[in-house]
Design a protein around this motif. Structure first.
Motif, PDB file in Angstrom:
ATOM      1  N   LEU A 103      -9.612  -0.805   4.209  1.00 31.08           N
ATOM      2  CA  LEU A 103      -9.193  -2.364   4.451  1.00 31.08           C
ATOM      3  C   LEU A 103      -9.787  -3.468   3.521  1.00 31.08           C
ATOM      4  O   LEU A 103      -9.129  -4.432   3.286  1.00 31.08           O
ATOM      5  CB  LEU A 103      -9.197  -2.611   5.840  1.00 31.08           C
ATOM      6  N   ILE A 153       4.403  -1.154   3.328  1.00 29.63           N
ATOM      7  CA  ILE A 153       3.642   0.140   3.252  1.00 29.63           C
ATOM      8  C   ILE A 153       4.857   1.332   2.825  1.00 29.63           C
ATOM      9  O   ILE A 153       5.933   1.274   3.436  1.00 29.63           O
ATOM     10  CB  ILE A 153       3.465   0.759   4.676  1.00 29.63           C
ATOM     11  N   LEU A 201      -2.317  -3.395   8.656  1.00 26.86           N
ATOM     12  CA  LEU A 201      -1.466  -3.183   7.278  1.00 26.86           C
ATOM     13  C   LEU A 201      -0.122  -4.177   7.786  1.00 26.86           C
ATOM     14  O   LEU A 201       0.195  -5.169   7.084  1.00 26.86           O
ATOM     15  CB  LEU A 201      -1.037  -2.176   6.422  1.00 26.86           C
ATOM     16  N   LYS A 202       0.482  -3.952   8.961  1.00 31.49           N
ATOM     17  CA  LYS A 202       1.422  -4.457   9.434  1.00 31.49           C
ATOM     18  C   LYS A 202       1.117  -5.906   9.740  1.00 31.49           C
ATOM     19  O   LYS A 202       1.881  -6.868   9.484  1.00 31.49           O
ATOM     20  CB  LYS A 202       2.099  -3.802  10.701  1.00 31.49           C
ATOM     21  N   ILE A 217       1.616  -6.541   4.858  1.00 29.12           N
ATOM     22  CA  ILE A 217       1.764  -5.772   3.791  1.00 29.12           C
ATOM     23  C   ILE A 217       2.642  -4.564   3.873  1.00 29.12           C
ATOM     24  O   ILE A 217       2.593  -3.889   4.719  1.00 29.12           O
ATOM     25  CB  ILE A 217       0.287  -5.115   3.375  1.00 29.12           C
ATOM     26  N   CYS A 273      -7.795  -4.210   0.685  1.00 27.63           N
ATOM     27  CA  CYS A 273      -6.466  -4.632   0.755  1.00 27.63           C
ATOM     28  C   CYS A 273      -6.549  -6.185   0.881  1.00 27.63           C
ATOM     29  O   CYS A 273      -5.492  -6.926   1.296  1.00 27.63           O
ATOM     30  CB  CYS A 273      -5.885  -4.201   2.121  1.00 27.63           C
ATOM     31  N   VAL A 317       1.007  -1.026   0.166  1.00 25.13           N
ATOM     32  CA  VAL A 317      -0.046  -0.125   0.136  1.00 25.13           C
ATOM     33  C   VAL A 317       0.979   1.269  -0.003  1.00 25.13           C
ATOM     34  O   VAL A 317       1.760   1.394   0.798  1.00 25.13           O
ATOM     35  CB  VAL A 317      -0.895   0.106   1.307  1.00 25.13           C
ATOM     36  N   ARG A 365      -0.975  -7.829   8.400  1.00 22.23           N
ATOM     37  CA  ARG A 365      -1.160  -8.597   7.369  1.00 22.23           C
ATOM     38  C   ARG A 365      -0.018  -8.877   6.236  1.00 22.23           C
ATOM     39  O   ARG A 365       0.108  -9.250   5.347  1.00 22.23           O
ATOM     40  CB  ARG A 365      -2.331  -7.889   6.545  1.00 22.23           C
TER      41      ARG A 365
END
Length: 320
Positions: free
Chosen positions: A317, A190, A183-184, A188, A320, A78, A186
């Motif tokens: 989200l 950044i 996000l962290k 993913i 994502c 992302v 998951r």
């Protein structure tokens, strides 16, 4: 069938000629020419390929290949804009532009007009200043204005650091911490991406992270790309002023160099933006984009280029 979707075309403005007269609809294979509402970017449809033409107030326009967006629905990375998307600070930086013009005009009562907003946010400092000069001070130069801008920025930043500055200059976007932490969780990647110079961008995100008790943003993000450092006489600078959003380079560098993602990863990259210039930048990278409400995406006529559009980060989200 062209490269742009019908949804994208529906939100753009059809033109007979584009790219500073280089292309004409109906001639030499050009099937259609479509512009963003702010006139900053033209898209030239030519059947099985499309070109994006970014105008330049500084005299350096550019053409880029445009390809279909093929988002896979699950993100590996992302890429997040700073001003407006991660930190609410656009009003502060427009205030700096306003104070710069007040200094340039030697008129402390000078104020920007509401119609100026799409042209003094989302682009490079030089583009913002050039717009203001052409409208309010045609006898001045962007170099004169940029010197005052730098002095004004340094003064205002120092005031903020010492607790005397403009109140509410840098406020974390609602749900920023929860969004980043998810996000962290998951796994993913950044990336933080801004057309702002390093001297203005880093205090913003450092301030936001301090407010959220999240530590050092340099340690948190997998990559941070800014527009570099200002060119001032006697000092070195970088090319950020000529290659900002809506050009694709800041996002492209974050993905390819900062995060190590290549061509095969494009369907797994998602960009978040609140400005029209940022949405165009992501589109020229051929990355899927999520528009965040509250910025100038609708006013700039770039909303149709968004893969999705939400009011805030809490809704993103699901993409994502």
């Amino acid at each position: 069938m062209g490269i742009l979707t019908q949804q994208e075309i529906a939100g753009l403005c059809p033109k007979q000629t584009g790219a500073d007269g280089m292309f004409t609809a109906g001639k030499n294979g050009v099937e259609g020419i479509y512009a963003t509402g702010d006139g900053k970017t033209d898209f030239i449809e030519m059947g099985d390929h499309c070109l994006g033409y970014v105008y330049s107030a500084m005299g350096y326009p550019a053409l880029y290949p445009v390809r279909p967006i093929e988002y896979a629905g699950k993100a590996k990375a992302v890429l997040m804009d700073l001003d407006g998307t991660s930190v609410h600070s656009e009003e502060f930086w427009m205030y700096i532009i306003e104070r710069t013009m007040a200094g340039l005009l030697k008129n402390p009562k000078f104020t920007l007009e509401q119609c100026d907003v799409p042209y003094v946010s989302g682009h490079s400092v030089s583009e913002h200043l050039l717009y203001c000069i052409e409208k309010y001070a045609p006898d001045k130069t962007v170099e004169e204005a940029r010197l005052i801008y730098t002095q004004t920025t340094e003064y205002e930043m120092n005031e903020i650091l010492h607790g005397r500055g403009k109140e509410g200059a840098f406020t974390p976007a609602p749900y920023l911490k929860e969004f980043l932490m998810e996000l962290k969780a998951r796994d993913i990647k950044i990336g933080l991406v801004t057309s702002g110079l390093y001297v203005k961008a880093m205090p913003e995100i450092i301030s936001a992270f301090k407010t959220l008790n999240m530590g050092d943003p340099v340690d948190f993000y997998d990559a941070i790309i800014t527009a570099g450092t200002a060119l001032i006489k006697g000092q070195t600078g970088t090319i950020g002023e000529l290659a900002p959003k809506p050009h694709p380079w800041l996002y492209a560098e974050t993905a390819r160099v900062g995060l190590g993602l290549d061509e095969s990863d494009r369907p797994y990259i998602l960009g978040l933006e609140d400005s029209g210039a940022g949405i165009v930048s992501l589109r020229l990278c051929n990355f899927a984009s999520v528009g965040i409400g509250g910025g100038n995406i609708e006013k700039s006529g770039a909303k149709s280029l968004c893969t999705a559009y939400y009011d805030g980060l809490q809704e993103v989200l699901k993409m994502c």
